[in-house]
Structure formats: structure tokens, C-alpha cells
Write an enzyme that holds these catalytic residues in place. Structure first.
Site, PDB file in Angstrom:
ATOM      1  N   CYS A  91       6.585  -7.428 -19.898  1.00 29.05           N
ATOM      2  CA  CYS A  91       5.712  -6.778 -20.880  1.00 29.05           C
ATOM      3  C   CYS A  91       4.242  -7.096 -20.576  1.00 29.05           C
ATOM      4  CB  CYS A  91       6.121  -7.176 -22.293  1.00 29.05           C
ATOM      5  SG  CYS A  91       5.466  -6.062 -23.561  1.00 29.05           S
ATOM      6  N   HIS A 101      12.156  -6.578 -22.761  1.00 24.37           N
ATOM      7  CA  HIS A 101      12.458  -7.924 -23.243  1.00 24.37           C
ATOM      8  C   HIS A 101      13.972  -8.109 -23.333  1.00 24.37           C
ATOM      9  CE1 HIS A 101       8.355  -8.991 -24.456  1.00 24.37           C
ATOM     10  NE2 HIS A 101       8.227  -7.768 -24.940  1.00 24.37           N
TER      11      HIS A 101
END
Length: 486
Positions: free
Chosen positions: A329, A431
Site C-alpha cells: 500500500c 493488505h
């Protein structure tokens, strides 16, 4: 409602355990936290975002995570400001003073969500935030007694005896409350006790005589629970295992000032073949096989911090000697050529130079991507992966032509992330990569652990929830507790 004398007193864990006990009893139960401030979050079934602790509590309760479980989420972007998320959607960035003025609007969202949960569930375990005794925050409080008073909710106070001063914490907190708030407190729970509980009895007797309120239980210190953290890093920054594995993979995660979703690494900390360590600022980065750049709520700020620590040079040397790097991310965004923030989404508007190791650039946008995803890693065996995306930014560039994952089904798969031409760097927006056993093993093999075992992190979490519930059933006076809260 479970309120604590301090942050990290055990509120989140107690609510999770109580939800599991209620579920065992066949009760339709839900967790609820009016307002949470955390950088660990989860994507919900209705396409929103809530605190990670409430997602864990939903698992304990056997229900799908929904935005009503945590209607107000604050994600700090600096020491003075935070992104304000209402009913799962990012609304604005506010400083502390502006948010204080906004609280009446936020409270409306809290009460709406609570009313919907009341209509759908038999029992709701509410979690407070921090401490109800923060005098400076009493005006317009929506997280603790302000909420409890508004909905006429009984309260149990929990304190962490492992910190010391537990009796001062409990009596001091009670003394800071108004008369009506004090009458709302039905009793106390003492958490994280080590030793012979009989030696604690004189103190318990004194506390009950002093306050006129019962001690509802003394919960022992539970070692080795595998449960998602609400926000704080674990106290033990290193998780090394001595199970006799012939080969251990050394994994390091630099702790950036605005690190988010560090629950990504819980499965690695639990893996018997991984020597895992968080490295804080001011600490030398030890030799490692794999360095992971984590998510960040302020990528430009964390890039500047990374450089100020000299960690960019450490990473460059690590790659020069054959090490592997993963960026997740915000960490993925850092690995590119630049990160532009034209709207000031994560600080002052501007453009920051990235590390430049992957040929793409990122523009931070006002719209946030929130979705649960499944797909396959672009590694040998194409292992399945399940995770989630939470990011404000769009990334474009040639490096994405060699993706790290393909998400969706085979007929409509779309690429995510990138793998460098030399195979040393892997970047992704997803994630939860390591939570899927096959994906975790494949990533560890890519990083150099050829005989990586598959560990089932969700099963470890489930076993921890069961152990937690068993412990609460043994050490809480449940009949007295449920009688006290009605």
C-alpha cells in the site's frame, strides 16, 4: 459498556471474549464502538471501513463486519489532524479543534448506528475509547460516558494491573466522574494479573468497601494470544522462535511515524520459521533476508522520515547484496518514482520523490478505494490470496506491466502491483497477503525460505478467541456481571 481507566487496558480484548461467550450461548450479539482512533482498519461487507478491533470482535460474535459496528473512525495523519470516517466513508481531514466542533454531527451517526444494531441483536457489547476521566474531553464526549448517558447504558470499568497502580486507576477514574456517571458504573474488572490471586484479595476487599461496587473478576495475563491489534504495536518488537527450524528467514519492518495496518504482519510474527522484528527510528536496521515497507497514512511524511533515518541507503545496500523488499500500500507508493499530493490529502500539497526502484508514479486522490479482494500471486504455483485494499491514490507506470497479483476470477482478472525485473522487489496495494497459508508460504519461498511451512493464521486467531472466552468464563463472575448490566 466496557470502559477503561487507560488506553490499552484490555477493552477490545474483553469485548471480543464476551462476544464469543454470548455466541456460544446462542445469543444474537454484536460489538459496537462509537468512536475509534486507529490506523489499523478493515473493509466491511457494505464497502466501508471500520477499526480492526471491531472486525475482530465481529469474528468473535460470528457476524459480518459492518460499518454500524464503528460509525466514527479517526485515522491520524499528523500530530494534530486526522481523517474523519463516518459510516465507513472518508468525509474530511480535521484538526483537533475542528473535530471537537464537529462532534455533534458525528454523534448523530453514532446514535443512528446504535439504533440499527439494537433492532437487529439481542445483546450489544459496547467498547469505550481511552478513558472516561479525560476532563478536557468531557464536553461533547461521544466515546465514553457521553454515549452511555445518552442511551442509558450500564458501564463496567476495566484496569490493567500489569502497569501498576490499579487501585489508584479505578478509584481515581471513578472520582473524576459526575454523580450520575458514577451510578452508571456497575463494577470493575482487573486485567492482566500475574501471580497468586489470593494475595490480591485484601486490595479487592478494600476497593469494594471504598466504592460500594463489586469486582466482577480478575483476568490473568494471557501470553501468546494471536489476535489483531487495535492500533498499538506489540510490546515485544521481535518475535523469534526457538522451535528448532533448520532455516529461519529474517524479516524486518521499519516502523514509520504513520504506519498503518501493521496487522499485515501478525501471521509472520506467528510463523515458526520467521525471525521477525519491528525496527523503530533511531535503531540500526539489522541484516535481513526480507525488508517490508508497511502501509502509511502519510506517505510523503513517512518518505521524509525514512530518508532522515538513512533507511533509504540501508534498503539500497540490502538490495545490492541480494535481499528482497516488499512494499504494501503506502510502502508500494514509496517504491515508485514520485508521490504527488495535489489536494493535500495527506499533508501540505506537493510532490515527493519516491525511492525510484520501480517505474511508476502515484497521485493521491480524494476518493478512497475500499474493497475486499481475492486472486492469485504471480509466483510459482500461482497461490490463491485473499485480502483487502484501503488507499487514497492511483498508481500508473510501465512497472505495472509485470504485476505481483491478478485479482478477481480468471475471466475478469485485473493486475495489481509490480515485481521488479530482477525479481528482488514486490509491490502491492493488497493488505492481508500473509494471512492466506499458501500465499504466505510462497512469499517466504520467494524471499529465500525454500522449505516454508504453511501456517493457518485464521485458525490460530480462532483458537485464541476460544482460549480467551474459556479464560473469561473461568475468571469472571458471569452471573454477577450479567445481573449487574441487566
Amino acid at each position: 459498556m466496557i470502559q477503561g481507566t487507560t488506553s490499552d487496558a484490555g477493552k477490545s480484548t474483553l469485548v471480543a471474549g464476551l462476544c464469543r461467550l454470548a455466541r456460544r450461548a446462542g445469543v444474537r450479539v454484536a460489538p459496537f464502538k462509537p468512536q475509534n482512533m486507529a490506523l489499523n482498519s478493515a473493509v466491511t461487507v457494505d464497502g466501508g471501513e471500520i477499526g480492526r478491533a471491531q472486525a475482530l470482535q465481529a469474528i468473535a460474535a460470528g457476524i459480518a463486519a459492518h460499518t454500524d459496528l464503528n460509525p466514527v473512525l479517526l485515522k491520524p495523519t499528523s500530530d494534530r489532524g486526522a481523517q474523519v470516517i463516518i459510516h465507513g466513508k472518508a468525509r474530511m481531514n480535521l484538526d483537533a479543534r475542528a473535530y471537537h466542533d464537529y462532534k455533534p454531527v458525528a454523534f448523530e451517526a453514532v446514535l443512528e448506528s446504535y439504533a440499527r444494531l439494537q433492532a437487529a441483536y439481542e445483546t450489544i457489547f459496547v467498547e469505550g475509547a481511552g478513558s472516561p476521566a479525560e476532563i478536557n474531553l468531557r464536553d461533547r464526549d461521544i466515546a465514553n460516558m457521553g454515549f452511555a448517558e445518552a442511551v442509558d447504558c450500564p458501564v463496567v470499568l476495566v484496569a490493567d494491573i500489569d502497569r501498576g497502580g490499579v487501585f489508584a486507576h479505578l478509584t481515581g477514574t471513578l472520582a473524576c466522574l459526575s454523580a450520575s456517571e458514577q451510578s452508571r458504573v456497575r463494577g470493575f474488572i482487573i486485567n492482566r494479573f500475574r501471580g497468586d490471586v489470593s494475595l490480591l484479595k485484601p486490595g479487592l476487599d478494600w476497593l469494594e468497601a471504598k466504592t460500594g461496587k463489586p469486582v466482577l473478576g480478575v483476568v490473568p495475563y494471557l501470553h501468546g494470544l494471536t489476535l489483531d491489534a487495535e492500533d498499538m504495536l506489540p510490546p515485544e518488537l521481535r518475535a523469534a522462535h526457538d522451535g528448532g527450524a533448520a532455516r529461519m528467514l529474517r524479516v524486518v519492518v521499519p516502523v514509520l511515524p504513520h504506519i498503518s495496518n501493521h496487522t499485515d504482519f501478525d501471521a509472520l510474527r506467528a510463523h515458526p520459521q520467521v525471525d521477525f522484528e519491528y525496527v523503530r527510528s533511531g535503531t540500526p536496521v539489522p541484516p535481513a533476508d526480507l525488508i517490508i515497507l508497511p502501509g502509511s497514512k502519510n506517505v510523503p511524511g513517512d518518505l521524509a522520515s525514512l530518508r532522515a533515518q538513512g533507511w533509504d541507503a540501508v534498503l539500497q545496500k540490502h538490495l545490492r547484496y541480494g535481499g528482497r523488499v516488499i512494499g504494501i500500500c503506502g510502502g508500494m507508493q514509496m517504491l515508485g518514482r514520485e508521490v504527488a499530493d495535489p489536494h493535500g490529502v495527506e499533508g501540505a500539497p506537493g510532490t515527493s520523490a519516491g525511492l525510484g526502484w520501480l517505474d511508476y508514479s502515484t497521485v493521491l486522490t480524494r476518493d478512497k478505494t475500499l474493497k475486499n479482494v481475492t486472486g492469485h500471486l504471480a509466483l510459482p504455483g500461482s497461490p490463491e490470496v485473499a485480502g483487502y485494499e484501503i488507499h487514497m491514490g492511483e498508481t500508473h507506470g510501465p512497472a505495472l506491466d509485470t504485476p505481483a497479483l491478478r485479482l478477481g476470477d480468471a475471466q475478469a482478472a485485473h493486475p495489481d502491483g509490480a515485481i521488479s525485473a530482477d525479481g528482488q522487489i514486490l509491490a502491492t496495494y493488497v493488505h492481508g497477503l500473509f494471512d492466506t497459508p499458501a500465499a504466505c508460504a510462497a512469499l517466504l519461498a520467494w524471499a529465500g525460505l525454500s522449505d516454508a511451512e504453511e501456517i493457518d493464521y485464521p485458525a490460530l486467531r480462532e483458537a485464541s478467541l476460544e482460549r480467551l472466552a474459556d479464560t473469561l468464563a473461568e475468571h469472571l463472575d458471569l452471573p454477577k456481571l450479567f445481573a449487574a448490566i441487566g
